[in-house]
Design an enzyme around this catalytic site. Sequence first.
Site, PDB file in Angstrom:
ATOM      1  N   TYR A 116       4.229  21.956 -10.041  1.00 43.32           N
ATOM      2  CA  TYR A 116       4.330  23.403 -10.210  1.00 43.32           C
ATOM      3  C   TYR A 116       3.667  24.135  -9.045  1.00 43.32           C
ATOM      4  O   TYR A 116       3.860  25.333  -8.880  1.00 43.32           O
ATOM      5  CB  TYR A 116       3.657  23.854 -11.508  1.00 43.32           C
ATOM      6  N   HIS A 150       4.390  13.074 -15.417  1.00 44.55           N
ATOM      7  CA  HIS A 150       5.381  14.138 -15.550  1.00 44.55           C
ATOM      8  C   HIS A 150       6.762  13.622 -15.934  1.00 44.55           C
ATOM      9  O   HIS A 150       7.517  14.318 -16.614  1.00 44.55           O
ATOM     10  CB  HIS A 150       5.471  14.896 -14.231  1.00 44.55           C
TER      11      HIS A 150
END
Length: 278
Positions: free
Chosen positions: A51, A108
Amino acid sequence: MSQTPQITLNDGSSIPAIGFGTYPMVGQAGFDGTASAIANGYRLIDSAVNYENEGAVGAAIRASGIRDEITVQTKLAGRHHETERAVQAGWESRYRLGLDQIDVMLIHWPNHSTGKYVEAWRGLVELRKQGVVRTIGVSNFAEQHLRAIIADTGVTPAVNQIELHPRFPQPEMLEVHRELGIQTQAWSPLGKRQAPFDESVVVAAAEAHSVTPAQAILRWHVQRGVVPMPKSATPERQVSNLDVFGFELTDAEVQAISSLAQADGRLFGGDPLTHEEM
């Protein structure tokens, strides 16, 4: 507004029953959005290496003055799946966040292009041993991935964050998580493409309880034992999304919302955004 309940994980720690997603907020917007969420009552904040906002999120958490009340969660990138690289990346995430310890760290994505997710899990187990991370888990893992890492290390993830919303309710994965003792978190909890706010069953549930369609859907998650991670930079929506513990849907309402996937006759789930595979 009702206080957010806590959920006990399989490692004995606890997390709030609803969290705040920060993608794609970066830089000043990432700081402001996170600071606003904390001010509005969120105590579970979700970030990730991919991110590119761990610095902004960490700065907002430190500036809040209530670090001890906040559960900070981040995610290991797919490019760091070798065990030693995973350990190094965990330290780097801790330094970027500016915290003494990361509360929750997830892998992730299994990153099928390399197939090294078992090695990555070994790295997270090591990070927990070193005290860099308190709780370890995964994201976007299917049953075979979960069973593989458990068989290899004897360590069961505390959390699996997956795509889950009314048009992709994932009952099979919820059952797998219940069997293994893994807490489900939901990314895109209101819908990956278009939120079903105007669907008759959602509208009916919302009207019956004098809440918004978004609140009805988030309450649907809570009653299914899922921790939803809604994201909004708008303070009013942040407040509304968090206020889902003062009412309860009926079993029929929960089932009707769950049935939207069958009614659509289409598969709405799919791979996460490509940035999540990097």
